[in-house]
Design a protein around this motif. Structure first.
Motif, PDB file in Angstrom:
ATOM      1  N   PRO A   1       0.822  -1.232   0.000  1.00  0.00           N
ATOM      2  CA  PRO A   1       0.000   0.000   0.000  1.00  0.00           C
ATOM      3  C   PRO A   1       0.841   1.261   0.000  1.00  0.00           C
ATOM      4  CG  PRO A   1      -0.817  -1.580   1.606  1.00  0.00           C
ATOM      5  CD  PRO A   1       0.484  -2.128   1.111  1.00  0.00           C
ATOM      6  N   ASP A   2       0.260   2.356  -0.477  1.00  0.00           N
ATOM      7  CA  ASP A   2       0.982   3.629  -0.553  1.00  0.00           C
ATOM      8  C   ASP A   2       1.240   4.242   0.821  1.00  0.00           C
ATOM      9  OD1 ASP A   2       1.072   3.469  -3.286  1.00  0.00           O
ATOM     10  OD2 ASP A   2      -0.788   4.582  -3.580  1.00  0.00           O
ATOM     11  N   ASN A   3       0.409   3.894   1.795  1.00  0.00           N
ATOM     12  CA  ASN A   3       0.579   4.424   3.150  1.00  0.00           C
ATOM     13  C   ASN A   3       1.895   3.937   3.738  1.00  0.00           C
ATOM     14  OD1 ASN A   3       0.466   5.123   5.858  1.00  0.00           O
ATOM     15  ND2 ASN A   3      -1.746   4.770   5.998  1.00  0.00           N
ATOM     16  N   ALA A   4       2.781   4.861   4.093  1.00  0.00           N
ATOM     17  CA  ALA A   4       4.115   4.501   4.568  1.00  0.00           C
ATOM     18  C   ALA A   4       4.068   3.614   5.809  1.00  0.00           C
ATOM     19  CB  ALA A   4       4.922   5.765   4.852  1.00  0.00           C
ATOM     20  N   LYS A   5       3.086   3.836   6.698  1.00  0.00           N
ATOM     21  CA  LYS A   5       2.993   3.058   7.931  1.00  0.00           C
ATOM     22  C   LYS A   5       2.591   1.609   7.653  1.00  0.00           C
ATOM     23  CE  LYS A   5       1.917   6.976  10.953  1.00  0.00           C
ATOM     24  NZ  LYS A   5       0.975   7.547  11.934  1.00  0.00           N
ATOM     25  N   GLN A   6       1.969   1.375   6.531  1.00  0.00           N
ATOM     26  CA  GLN A   6       1.533   0.016   6.195  1.00  0.00           C
ATOM     27  C   GLN A   6       2.554  -0.732   5.340  1.00  0.00           C
ATOM     28  OE1 GLN A   6      -2.209   0.897   4.236  1.00  0.00           O
ATOM     29  NE2 GLN A   6      -3.358   0.510   6.113  1.00  0.00           N
ATOM     30  N   ARG A   7       3.593  -0.047   4.903  1.00  0.00           N
ATOM     31  CA  ARG A   7       4.568  -0.675   4.007  1.00  0.00           C
ATOM     32  C   ARG A   7       5.694  -1.283   4.834  1.00  0.00           C
ATOM     33  NH1 ARG A   7       5.694   3.216  -1.073  1.00  0.00           N
ATOM     34  NH2 ARG A   7       6.298   1.219  -1.958  1.00  0.00           N
ATOM     35  N   LYS A   8       5.549  -2.554   5.148  1.00  0.00           N
ATOM     36  CA  LYS A   8       6.561  -3.256   5.924  1.00  0.00           C
ATOM     37  C   LYS A   8       6.879  -4.577   5.222  1.00  0.00           C
ATOM     38  CE  LYS A   8       5.184  -1.281  10.360  1.00  0.00           C
ATOM     39  NZ  LYS A   8       4.712  -1.564  11.749  1.00  0.00           N
ATOM     40  N   LEU A   9       8.159  -4.895   5.172  1.00  0.00           N
ATOM     41  CA  LEU A   9       8.604  -6.114   4.509  1.00  0.00           C
ATOM     42  C   LEU A   9       9.599  -6.843   5.411  1.00  0.00           C
ATOM     43  CD1 LEU A   9       8.649  -7.824   1.857  1.00  0.00           C
ATOM     44  CD2 LEU A   9      10.636  -6.465   1.180  1.00  0.00           C
ATOM     45  N   VAL A  10       9.346  -8.114   5.639  1.00  0.00           N
ATOM     46  CA  VAL A  10      10.240  -8.931   6.455  1.00  0.00           C
ATOM     47  C   VAL A  10      10.878  -9.989   5.557  1.00  0.00           C
ATOM     48  CG1 VAL A  10      10.437 -10.467   8.430  1.00  0.00           C
ATOM     49  CG2 VAL A  10       8.803  -8.575   8.488  1.00  0.00           C
ATOM     50  N   VAL A  11      12.205 -10.043   5.571  1.00  0.00           N
ATOM     51  CA  VAL A  11      12.950 -11.019   4.774  1.00  0.00           C
ATOM     52  C   VAL A  11      13.518 -12.060   5.719  1.00  0.00           C
ATOM     53  CG1 VAL A  11      14.851 -11.370   3.163  1.00  0.00           C
ATOM     54  CG2 VAL A  11      13.524  -9.259   3.070  1.00  0.00           C
ATOM     55  N   PHE A  12      13.237 -13.342   5.453  1.00  0.00           N
ATOM     56  CA  PHE A  12      13.671 -14.424   6.337  1.00  0.00           C
ATOM     57  C   PHE A  12      14.923 -15.105   5.799  1.00  0.00           C
ATOM     58  CE2 PHE A  12       9.186 -14.001   7.334  1.00  0.00           C
ATOM     59  CZ  PHE A  12       9.183 -14.105   8.717  1.00  0.00           C
ATOM     60  N   SER A  13      15.722 -15.612   6.714  1.00  0.00           N
ATOM     61  CA  SER A  13      16.870 -16.431   6.353  1.00  0.00           C
ATOM     62  C   SER A  13      17.113 -17.410   7.492  1.00  0.00           C
ATOM     63  CB  SER A  13      18.110 -15.562   6.128  1.00  0.00           C
ATOM     64  OG  SER A  13      19.256 -16.373   5.943  1.00  0.00           O
ATOM     65  N   ASP A  14      17.530 -18.638   7.148  1.00  0.00           N
ATOM     66  CA  ASP A  14      17.786 -19.637   8.192  1.00  0.00           C
ATOM     67  C   ASP A  14      19.212 -19.550   8.732  1.00  0.00           C
ATOM     68  OD1 ASP A  14      19.133 -20.486   6.021  1.00  0.00           O
ATOM     69  OD2 ASP A  14      18.225 -22.477   5.890  1.00  0.00           O
ATOM     70  N   SER A  15      19.907 -18.483   8.372  1.00  0.00           N
ATOM     71  CA  SER A  15      21.280 -18.291   8.844  1.00  0.00           C
ATOM     72  C   SER A  15      21.442 -16.868   9.366  1.00  0.00           C
ATOM     73  CB  SER A  15      22.272 -18.547   7.707  1.00  0.00           C
ATOM     74  OG  SER A  15      23.557 -18.063   8.042  1.00  0.00           O
ATOM     75  N   ARG A  16      21.973 -16.732  10.574  1.00  0.00           N
ATOM     76  CA  ARG A  16      22.194 -15.397  11.123  1.00  0.00           C
ATOM     77  C   ARG A  16      23.233 -14.633  10.310  1.00  0.00           C
ATOM     78  NH1 ARG A  16      23.238 -16.653  17.383  1.00  0.00           N
ATOM     79  NH2 ARG A  16      24.190 -18.484  16.425  1.00  0.00           N
ATOM     80  N   GLU A  17      24.235 -15.354   9.813  1.00  0.00           N
ATOM     81  CA  GLU A  17      25.261 -14.703   8.989  1.00  0.00           C
ATOM     82  C   GLU A  17      24.647 -14.183   7.691  1.00  0.00           C
ATOM     83  OE1 GLU A  17      29.552 -15.710   6.838  1.00  0.00           O
ATOM     84  OE2 GLU A  17      28.501 -17.217   8.040  1.00  0.00           O
ATOM     85  N   ASP A  18      23.802 -15.010   7.052  1.00  0.00           N
ATOM     86  CA  ASP A  18      23.138 -14.577   5.820  1.00  0.00           C
ATOM     87  C   ASP A  18      22.217 -13.394   6.082  1.00  0.00           C
ATOM     88  OD1 ASP A  18      24.401 -16.435   4.316  1.00  0.00           O
ATOM     89  OD2 ASP A  18      22.736 -17.865   4.241  1.00  0.00           O
ATOM     90  N   ALA A  19      21.515 -13.432   7.215  1.00  0.00           N
ATOM     91  CA  ALA A  19      20.601 -12.335   7.551  1.00  0.00           C
ATOM     92  C   ALA A  19      21.361 -11.023   7.695  1.00  0.00           C
ATOM     93  CB  ALA A  19      19.843 -12.665   8.840  1.00  0.00           C
ATOM     94  N   ALA A  20      22.518 -11.072   8.351  1.00  0.00           N
ATOM     95  CA  ALA A  20      23.322  -9.856   8.518  1.00  0.00           C
ATOM     96  C   ALA A  20      23.841  -9.357   7.173  1.00  0.00           C
ATOM     97  CB  ALA A  20      24.491 -10.141   9.459  1.00  0.00           C
ATOM     98  N   GLN A  21      24.271 -10.285   6.324  1.00  0.00           N
ATOM     99  CA  GLN A  21      24.774  -9.901   5.008  1.00  0.00           C
ATOM    100  C   GLN A  21      23.659  -9.345   4.131  1.00  0.00           C
ATOM    101  OE1 GLN A  21      26.696 -13.386   3.475  1.00  0.00           O
ATOM    102  NE2 GLN A  21      28.561 -13.075   4.669  1.00  0.00           N
ATOM    103  N   ILE A  22      22.466  -9.925   4.240  1.00  0.00           N
ATOM    104  CA  ILE A  22      21.329  -9.437   3.444  1.00  0.00           C
ATOM    105  C   ILE A  22      20.985  -8.012   3.846  1.00  0.00           C
ATOM    106  CG2 ILE A  22      18.844  -9.700   3.063  1.00  0.00           C
ATOM    107  CD1 ILE A  22      19.286 -12.721   3.241  1.00  0.00           C
ATOM    108  N   ALA A  23      20.886  -7.767   5.162  1.00  0.00           N
ATOM    109  CA  ALA A  23      20.521  -6.432   5.638  1.00  0.00           C
ATOM    110  C   ALA A  23      21.525  -5.394   5.165  1.00  0.00           C
ATOM    111  CB  ALA A  23      20.439  -6.437   7.166  1.00  0.00           C
ATOM    112  N   ASN A  24      22.800  -5.715   5.311  1.00  0.00           N
ATOM    113  CA  ASN A  24      23.842  -4.783   4.889  1.00  0.00           C
ATOM    114  C   ASN A  24      23.885  -4.660   3.368  1.00  0.00           C
ATOM    115  OD1 ASN A  24      26.967  -4.493   4.003  1.00  0.00           O
ATOM    116  ND2 ASN A  24      26.595  -3.330   5.866  1.00  0.00           N
ATOM    117  N   GLY A  25      23.755  -5.786   2.681  1.00  0.00           N
ATOM    118  CA  GLY A  25      23.836  -5.780   1.223  1.00  0.00           C
ATOM    119  C   GLY A  25      22.699  -5.029   0.567  1.00  0.00           C
ATOM    120  N   ILE A  26      21.487  -5.217   1.075  1.00  0.00           N
ATOM    121  CA  ILE A  26      20.328  -4.518   0.504  1.00  0.00           C
ATOM    122  C   ILE A  26      20.499  -3.012   0.654  1.00  0.00           C
ATOM    123  CG2 ILE A  26      17.881  -4.033   0.880  1.00  0.00           C
ATOM    124  CD1 ILE A  26      17.416  -6.947   1.335  1.00  0.00           C
ATOM    125  N   GLU A  27      20.939  -2.576   1.834  1.00  0.00           N
ATOM    126  CA  GLU A  27      21.097  -1.145   2.078  1.00  0.00           C
ATOM    127  C   GLU A  27      22.163  -0.542   1.157  1.00  0.00           C
ATOM    128  OE1 GLU A  27      21.560   1.910   5.890  1.00  0.00           O
ATOM    129  OE2 GLU A  27      22.107  -0.210   6.103  1.00  0.00           O
TER     130      GLU A  27
END
Length: 393
Positions: free
Chosen positions: A194-220
């Motif tokens: 939705p266009d409403n900024a408060k409703q725009r939330k996205l959660v990305v899952f990973s089964d690895s803490r290392e991958d999750a950290a790399q994804i967060a940093n890499g996406i940014e």
């Protein structure tokens, strides 16, 4: 690559590894640069290109098709015991069979693609080292023994031999990083929210803490790089193309109302520069002469479509933000990038955005050192956009 399947077929090219016992826990996939000749086949569809044999040490090949070289071997394998060459062959579009010219190719040429197949042969008996029928190619357990790297040292298109260079082959693996792929998916998914900024939330899952950290940093980081490219192209378009058209229109005395309405800022800047350039070169007022000289240089750069990279990030003797800095703060993005040391002003708890007047689009904080750090971060990101190679040599 399955080895020789018969007298009329060199091998069968499969889209996946035949060793599937370990899937899904142990995937057999690995980088093409680390593949061996026994497991990975290379077929070159010739098309309209001409086959070029590589240069010989002495003289030229009497028969170009007989051109051979010593393919790079794995550790412990004697290089001079084997001969490598591109062999004329045909690839079946439907079965993946690679074969020399035969009656089947002659009867149904529409089913076959002509080209060259990379082969490594044993000098002793001229047999293919990937032929599973040859006892000399097997170990004590009946498995093929890996002898050579999969990627050929020579290019069939240009004949260049890369054997003694860093990569050892002109063929490269092309792949997309995990973080980049995730960023593309995340970006497209956000567009569907939705266009409403408060409703725009996205959660990305990973089964690895290392991958999750790399994804967060890499996406940014990847998102910042994409933004920088878009802003840079927009600024270059405004600074070079639009201004050049405005100069041409004003100098030719043509109607400039359209440019004045659609590109008011650029129009008035160019109009003022042209007016100042007409100041008499012998004017007694030194400030006017200085304005004239500056305007003449500015118009020359616009005509030649020259933009100094420094002018996109740093403006002299003013608190006004340079074009790239201004575009970033309009989006609420740190112009220096996502690096952690640029998110807060040193020796204070104030965030980076307290350095700017968002309405006036200017610097407000007198912390010159941190201003320089932000600008330096922008320059570093620009340098990566300009000179970071896409394909590594």
């Amino acid at each position: 690559m399955a080895g020789d399947l018969g007298t009329a077929v060199y091998c069968e090219l499969l889209p996946i590894s035949p060793n599937i016992e370990g899937i899904p826990e142990k995937t057999p996939a690995k980088l093409v640069e680390k593949r061996t000749y026994q497991e990975y086949g290379i077929f070159w569809p010739q098309g309209d290109q001409e086959f070029t044999p590589h240069d010989r040490t002495r003289g030229e090949w009497t028969v170009p098709m007989d051109a051979w070289w010593r393919q790079s071997t794995l550790e412990g394998v004697n290089l001079t015991d084997y001969t490598a060459q591109w062999t004329e062959a045909y690839l079946n579009k439907y079965s993946g069979d690679v074969a020399p010219y035969n009656l089947d190719v002659e009867d149904k040429p529409e089913n076959w693609i002509s080209g060259y197949f990379f082969r490594v042969l044993r000098d002793l008996d001229h047999s293919d080292v990937a032929d599973s029928r040859m006892q000399a190619n097997l170990d004590d357990f009946g498995n093929l023994v890996d002898t050579h790297k999969a990627l050929p040292c020579t290019c069939p298109g240009c004949g260049v031999n890369e054997q003694y260079r860093a990569k050892g082959s002109s063929i490269r693996g092309f792949r997309t990083g995990f973080a980049k792929t995730t960023q593309l998916f995340a970006k497209e998914l956000v567009y569907q929210l939705p266009d409403n900024a408060k409703q725009r939330k996205l959660v990305v899952f990973s089964d690895s803490r290392e991958d999750a950290a790399q994804i967060a940093n890499g996406i940014e980081r990847n998102h910042f790089t994409d933004l920088l490219r878009e802003i840079l192209i927009s600024e270059l378009h405004n600074n070079m193309l639009i201004k050049a058209k405005i100069v041409a229109v004003l100098e030719n005395g043509e109607d400039a109302n359209e440019f004045e309405q659609l590109h008011a800022s650029q129009f008035y800047e160019v109009q003022e520069a042209i007016e100042d350039s007409k100041i008499n070169v012998n004017d007694p007022n030194p400030r006017k002469r200085q304005r004239r000289e500056k305007s003449v240089q500015s118009i020359a750069k616009i005509k030649n479509r020259i933009v100094r990279v420094n002018d996109l990030v740093h403006l002299l003797n003013t608190h006004e933000c340079a074009p790239l800095i201004r575009s970033f703060i309009q989006l609420g993005v740190n112009p220096g990038g996502p690096s952690i040391h640029l998110q807060n002003i040193p020796r204070s708890n104030n965030p980076w955005f307290s350095m700017f007047d968002f309405e006036g689009q200017s610097w407000t904080n007198d912390n010159v050192e941190f201003q320089d750090e932000i600008k330096r971060g922008t320059f570093v990101q620009l340098a990566a956009c300009f000179w970071e190679p896409i394909l590594f040599p």
